[in-house]
Design a protein around this motif. Structure first.
Motif, PDB file in Angstrom:
ATOM      1  N   ALA A  61       0.826  -1.204   0.000  1.00  0.00           N
ATOM      2  CA  ALA A  61       0.000   0.000   0.000  1.00  0.00           C
ATOM      3  C   ALA A  61       0.861   1.255   0.000  1.00  0.00           C
ATOM      4  N   TRP A  62       1.949   1.225   0.754  1.00  0.00           N
ATOM      5  CA  TRP A  62       2.844   2.379   0.872  1.00  0.00           C
ATOM      6  C   TRP A  62       3.445   2.730  -0.490  1.00  0.00           C
ATOM      7  N   VAL A  63       3.946   1.730  -1.195  1.00  0.00           N
ATOM      8  CA  VAL A  63       4.571   1.979  -2.492  1.00  0.00           C
ATOM      9  C   VAL A  63       3.534   2.390  -3.533  1.00  0.00           C
ATOM     10  N   GLN A  64       2.358   1.760  -3.510  1.00  0.00           N
ATOM     11  CA  GLN A  64       1.307   2.135  -4.462  1.00  0.00           C
ATOM     12  C   GLN A  64       0.887   3.585  -4.258  1.00  0.00           C
ATOM     13  N   ALA A  65       0.741   3.990  -2.995  1.00  0.00           N
ATOM     14  CA  ALA A  65       0.365   5.375  -2.714  1.00  0.00           C
ATOM     15  C   ALA A  65       1.460   6.336  -3.163  1.00  0.00           C
ATOM     16  N   ALA A  66       2.728   5.959  -2.942  1.00  0.00           N
ATOM     17  CA  ALA A  66       3.846   6.807  -3.362  1.00  0.00           C
ATOM     18  C   ALA A  66       3.907   6.937  -4.884  1.00  0.00           C
ATOM     19  N   ARG A  67       3.559   5.877  -5.583  1.00  0.00           N
ATOM     20  CA  ARG A  67       3.489   5.955  -7.042  1.00  0.00           C
ATOM     21  C   ARG A  67       2.498   7.034  -7.480  1.00  0.00           C
TER      22      ARG A  67
ATOM     23  N   LEU B 257       1.412   9.576  -5.747  1.00  0.00           N
ATOM     24  CA  LEU B 257       1.884  10.904  -5.360  1.00  0.00           C
ATOM     25  C   LEU B 257       2.933  11.414  -6.357  1.00  0.00           C
ATOM     26  N   ALA B 258       3.839  10.528  -6.799  1.00  0.00           N
ATOM     27  CA  ALA B 258       4.833  10.919  -7.803  1.00  0.00           C
ATOM     28  C   ALA B 258       4.154  11.288  -9.118  1.00  0.00           C
ATOM     29  N   TRP B 259       3.148  10.525  -9.509  1.00  0.00           N
ATOM     30  CA  TRP B 259       2.422  10.796 -10.761  1.00  0.00           C
ATOM     31  C   TRP B 259       1.737  12.156 -10.694  1.00  0.00           C
ATOM     32  N   LEU B 260       1.145  12.472  -9.550  1.00  0.00           N
ATOM     33  CA  LEU B 260       0.499  13.770  -9.379  1.00  0.00           C
ATOM     34  C   LEU B 260       1.514  14.905  -9.455  1.00  0.00           C
ATOM     35  N   ASP B 261       2.779  14.597  -9.113  1.00  0.00           N
ATOM     36  CA  ASP B 261       3.853  15.584  -9.188  1.00  0.00           C
ATOM     37  C   ASP B 261       4.548  15.554 -10.551  1.00  0.00           C
ATOM     38  N   GLU B 262       3.940  14.827 -11.490  1.00  0.00           N
ATOM     39  CA  GLU B 262       4.414  14.740 -12.874  1.00  0.00           C
ATOM     40  C   GLU B 262       5.805  14.122 -12.969  1.00  0.00           C
ATOM     41  N   ARG B 263       6.034  13.071 -12.180  1.00  0.00           N
ATOM     42  CA  ARG B 263       7.280  12.309 -12.247  1.00  0.00           C
ATOM     43  C   ARG B 263       6.963  10.855 -12.554  1.00  0.00           C
ATOM     44  N   ASP B 264       7.909  10.174 -13.217  1.00  0.00           N
ATOM     45  CA  ASP B 264       7.713   8.759 -13.520  1.00  0.00           C
ATOM     46  C   ASP B 264       8.545   7.874 -12.593  1.00  0.00           C
ATOM     47  N   PHE B 265       8.953   8.422 -11.457  1.00  0.00           N
ATOM     48  CA  PHE B 265       9.728   7.649 -10.494  1.00  0.00           C
ATOM     49  C   PHE B 265       9.364   8.116  -9.078  1.00  0.00           C
ATOM     50  N   ILE B 266       9.505   7.202  -8.119  1.00  0.00           N
ATOM     51  CA  ILE B 266       9.249   7.521  -6.714  1.00  0.00           C
ATOM     52  C   ILE B 266      10.512   8.101  -6.095  1.00  0.00           C
TER      53      ILE B 266
END
Length: 320
Positions: free
Chosen positions: A259-265, A267-276
């Motif tokens: 769940a932690w990694v999925q949520a971080a994914r 959050l990164a996508w919302l910040d327009e990044r393709d990496f955590i």
């Protein structure tokens, strides 16, 4: 982040002031299909936020007020008998909507909580022996009040673990409270706002697929596993954590790491990044793990909280 989600943020800002963390978590839940447990005092815009979210994505929304006399059929629906034709037909319950607000979830008895658990975990419900699928976009945001615990039914650990994030809300800042008052009196907060969001349910489902392509470095993956494992016996993880000996009864499960990694994914996508980034994980550590940790009586006496344990672990085991 796509233009559609930018417009959704703008839409939510018309209704919510000073709860940026809640907005981020709602968008994370929307992008991952993960359910949210939101804990906060009355008047902190919990209900307003999820209603605005449903309106912004043009999804079917239902608010369910949980009470001690609620029955499972009040959530799931029931078979209705038609005497003129001697047949039954299924009348769907409120869970067959796309975004659900389970208000004060800890006020409902165990049978009702169990019915909701199946829906959250399996995305289906069973009525009269027949399993019925729920909508593809199915998001539950449950709320609970940290006060007035008399007459409530605390959620069991198995159900708490089904929530992706446990969001703990605090009061807004003094300036935010002033803005809420001023905008309400001027009629520019909430009710009279016109949504500019054109986001639709199919677009949300497509965005979920793109979130899955966000990269998590193997070194960060190992760190996540180390932190989650350390919640079970923190004193063994690092010498600086010896003060936490005997404070934790049960730590986070492997589901917590996922769940932690999925949520971080998301959050990164919302910040327009393709990496955590490490900051994504640190930002979400408390929300992803706090409801998966059970503290010991010793910790309660000492005043050691779950958030303190998580913060100490992340400090003494810094990300790579």
């Amino acid at each position: 982040m796509s233009h559609g989600f930018s417009a959704l943020r703008t839409h939510l800002a018309q209704f919510i002031v000073g709860q940026s963390a809640l907005v981020d978590r709602l968008l994370i839940g929307l992008l991952t299909g993960g359910h949210l447990l939101v804990e906060g005092l009355p008047g902190l815009a919990k209900t307003t936020a999820v209603k605005a979210l449903a309106e912004g994505v043009h999804a079917r929304f239902k608010r369910i007020q949980f009470t001690p006399d609620l029955l499972p059929t009040d959530l799931l629906g029931n078979e209705i008998y038609h005497p003129e034709t001697r047949t039954f037909s299924f009348q769907p319950g409120p869970l067959f909507n796309e975004i659900i607000l389970a208000d004060e979830i800890n006020r409902a008895p165990a049978k009702v909580q169990s019915a909701l658990l199946e829906a959250m975990a399996e995305r289906q419900v069973t009525v009269a022996g027949e399993s019925r699928p729920l909508p593809e976009l199915f998001l539950v945001m449950a709320t609970q009040n940290p006060l007035e615990q008399s007459g409530t039914y605390p959620l069991p650990e198995a159900q708490l673990d089904r929530f992706m994030l446990h969001v703990a809300l605090d009061y807004p800042s003094r300036q935010d409270e002033y803005d809420i008052l001023a905008r309400t009196l001027s009629g520019t907060l909430g009710g009279k706002a016109v949504s500019e969001s054109q986001l639709t349910v199919p677009q949300v489902l497509a965005a979920r697929k793109s979130v899955q392509s966000v990269h998590c470095d193997p070194a960060l993956q190992r760190w996540v596993v180390d932190v989650v494992a350390s919640t079970r016996q923190p004193e063994a993880a690092a010498s600086g954590l010896s003060g936490l000996a005997g404070m934790v009864l049960v730590g986070a499960s492997p589901r917590g790491a996922l769940a932690w990694v999925q949520a971080a994914r998301a959050l990164a996508w919302l910040d327009e990044r393709d990496f955590i980034s490490p900051d994504d994980l640190l930002t979400l550590a408390g929300d992803a793990l706090r409801h998966r940790i059970i503290m010991s009586p010793k910790a309660l006496v000492a005043g050691v909280t779950r958030d303190h344990v998580i913060q100490q672990i992340c400090t003494h085991l810094p990300p790579p």
